[in-house]
Design a protein around this motif. Structure first.
Motif, PDB file in Angstrom:
ATOM      1  N   ARG A 126      -8.308   0.803  -1.201  1.00 17.48           N
ATOM      2  CA  ARG A 126      -8.538   0.925  -2.649  1.00 17.48           C
ATOM      3  C   ARG A 126      -7.266   1.362  -3.378  1.00 17.48           C
ATOM      4  N   CYS A 127      -6.133   1.415  -2.670  1.00 24.20           N
ATOM      5  CA  CYS A 127      -4.862   1.837  -3.287  1.00 24.20           C
ATOM      6  C   CYS A 127      -4.514   0.891  -4.449  1.00 24.20           C
ATOM      7  N   PRO A 128      -4.290   1.432  -5.643  1.00 24.49           N
ATOM      8  CA  PRO A 128      -3.999   0.553  -6.788  1.00 24.49           C
ATOM      9  C   PRO A 128      -2.618  -0.114  -6.722  1.00 24.49           C
ATOM     10  N   THR A 164       0.893  -1.168   0.000  1.00 23.94           N
ATOM     11  CA  THR A 164       0.000   0.000   0.000  1.00 23.94           C
ATOM     12  C   THR A 164       0.928   1.215   0.000  1.00 23.94           C
ATOM     13  N   CYS A 165       0.695   2.185  -0.912  1.00 16.83           N
ATOM     14  CA  CYS A 165       1.773   3.165  -1.143  1.00 16.83           C
ATOM     15  C   CYS A 165       1.767   4.357  -0.187  1.00 16.83           C
ATOM     16  N   TYR A 166       0.614   4.727   0.362  1.00 21.80           N
ATOM     17  CA  TYR A 166       0.462   5.940   1.175  1.00 21.80           C
ATOM     18  C   TYR A 166       1.035   7.152   0.450  1.00 21.80           C
ATOM     19  N   ASN A 167       0.862   7.159  -0.850  1.00 20.27           N
ATOM     20  CA  ASN A 167       1.452   8.210  -1.677  1.00 20.27           C
ATOM     21  C   ASN A 167       0.552   8.564  -2.858  1.00 20.27           C
ATOM     22  N   CYS A 168      -0.633   7.903  -2.960  1.00 22.05           N
ATOM     23  CA  CYS A 168      -1.499   8.137  -4.131  1.00 22.05           C
ATOM     24  C   CYS A 168      -2.765   8.881  -3.687  1.00 22.05           C
ATOM     25  N   TRP A 169      -3.604   9.202  -4.657  1.00 17.92           N
ATOM     26  CA  TRP A 169      -4.850   9.934  -4.376  1.00 17.92           C
ATOM     27  C   TRP A 169      -5.732   9.141  -3.394  1.00 17.92           C
ATOM     28  N   TYR A 170      -5.846   7.808  -3.594  1.00 17.90           N
ATOM     29  CA  TYR A 170      -6.676   6.984  -2.713  1.00 17.90           C
ATOM     30  C   TYR A 170      -6.166   7.027  -1.274  1.00 17.90           C
ATOM     31  N   CYS A 171      -4.839   6.871  -1.143  1.00 11.52           N
ATOM     32  CA  CYS A 171      -4.241   6.833   0.191  1.00 11.52           C
ATOM     33  C   CYS A 171      -4.270   8.204   0.869  1.00 11.52           C
ATOM     34  N   LEU A 172      -3.944   9.259   0.083  1.00 10.82           N
ATOM     35  CA  LEU A 172      -3.719  10.563   0.709  1.00 10.82           C
ATOM     36  C   LEU A 172      -4.973  11.426   0.788  1.00 10.82           C
TER      37      LEU A 172
HETATM   38 ZN    ZN Z   1      -1.798   4.298  -2.489  1.00 10.89          ZN
END
Ligand code: ZN
Ligand code: ZN
Length: 368
Positions: free
Chosen positions: A111-113, A96-104
């Motif tokens: 839902r993080c791709p 899970t990236c915690y860096n994309c639109w879904y996460c942030l």
């Molecule tokens: Zn993400």
């Protein structure tokens, strides 16, 4: 070389294969598998119902094992060093990236791709990245927790992936003390949701299923009412819920069936201003007709979806098991397990789970 059960392609028998030993990187961990499980997701994988699955895969997304070796010093989220010999488990969701639109922005990290899932989105060509294997390789960054001594590996796997999934659904349900809660479906997720509803202070918990055998298990966990769906009278369970709630319907209804018509029935069993939580529709099983006026707007009802789990659900699951472990005679988690299977018996396990003849099937890859 370790043995693993490999799903080579959809609708093909699972094969036990010898695969190369994992290559330990800095921050990685090798564990010897004690238990993994077969859940509904694995049946979906077998039939090719999930998108983007890189067959051949080693299924098994929830597992527990003994640490064989770590790549240097590796710590868990509490800063505790993970030592060889420790009993460890890990969150199947990884990267899970915690860096994309879904996460942030959307704060919907499930839902993080970028997410990868052990036993689902890794190919067997990438290594031992699923639980139906004698050894599992935990890549650097996989979120690992050692089990507290109060929680046995068997108790953990009895909870399995269903327990944190149900925990997430219960968060979404926001049960208040005294609420009447209906749970539709008494597979592992529904049963876990019913147990958690009781722990959340529900005034009454009603469980509905078509299998009497599952309802008997729900009763043994202390639910108040169990209702069997009758083929000859398909509205009877709905009428009964209304009867049990003075005609109002449940304050909260949780769907854990994966059957579209259950959603329409569930809305009809929920009171005006109540909450309806859907957690059972992990794959696309089709559509139903809903009357937006009568069944949603006029009822002033909240409908909430529940997608996947994150690390908090996994962490809290273990805290919950610790507080309510078998040893303290609180909740007999282990009794959820219907049967244990070896790697060679995996195809039978998949049939049994699909037919519903077992409630929970676990795998012990190092038993033969
Ligand atoms: Zn993400
Ligand atoms: Zn699962």
């Amino acid at each position: 070389m370790p043995l693993a059960a490999v799903m080579t392609a959809p609708n093909q028998p699972v094969e036990v294969q010898q695969l190369p030993e994992p290559i330990l990187e800095k921050g990685g961990i090798i564990i010897e598998t004690l238990y993994s499980e077969v859940c509904g997701t694995d049946v979906h994988l077998l039939h090719g119902r999930l998108e983007g699955v890189p067959y051949p895969i080693i299924p098994g997304h929830f597992s527990v094992g003994r640490v064989v070796e770590t790549g240097g010093a590796v710590s868990d989220v509490n800063g505790k060093l993970i030592q060889p010999g420790a009993i460890a488990t890990f969150l199947d969701v990884h990267e899970t990236c915690y860096n994309c639109w879904y996460c942030l922005v959307a704060k919907a990290s499930t839902r993080c791709p970028k997410r990868k899932v052990y036993g689902v989105t890794y190919s067997a060509k990438d290594g031992l990245l699923g639980g139906w294997s004698e050894l599992i390789y935990l890549k650097p960054g996989v979120k690992v927790l050692t089990l507290p001594e109060e929680v046995s590996p068997k108790q953990f796997i009895a909870g399995g992936c269903a327990l944190p999934t149900a925990l997430h659904a219960i968060d979404r349900a926001q049960i208040q003390i005294g609420d009447v809660v209906v749970v539709q479906g008494c597979g592992p997720v529904g049963l876990s949701a019913a147990i958690l509803a009781l722990l959340s202070g529900a005034g009454k918990v009603i469980v509905i299923d078509k299998f009497e055998s599952r309802l008997v298990v729900a009763k043994s966990f202390g639910v108040d009412e169990t209702l069997a769906i009758r083929a000859d009278d398909p509205r009877q369970h709905i009428e009964r819920v209304l009867e049990l709630t003075n005609g109002h319907g449940a304050d909260v209804t949780i769907e854990a069936t994966g059957i579209p018509i259950a959603v329409k029935e569930g809305l009809n069993m929920t009171r005006n201003g109540g909450r309806y939580v859907i957690v059972g529709h992990y794959t696309n099983t089709g559509e139903i007709l809903i009357n937006p006026h009568l069944e949603i707007n006029l009822k002033h009802i909240d409908i909430r979806g529940t997608w996947g789990i994150d690390f908090s659900h996994f962490y809290r699951m273990i805290e919950l098991l610790k507080r309510h472990s078998d040893s303290s005679k609180n909740i007999a988690w282990s009794s959820i397990i219907s049967r244990s299977y070896t790697l060679k018996e995996i195809n039978q396990a998949l049939v049994d789970v699909e037919q519903g003849s077992v409630l929970k099937a676990v795998i012990q890859p190092n038993l033969s």
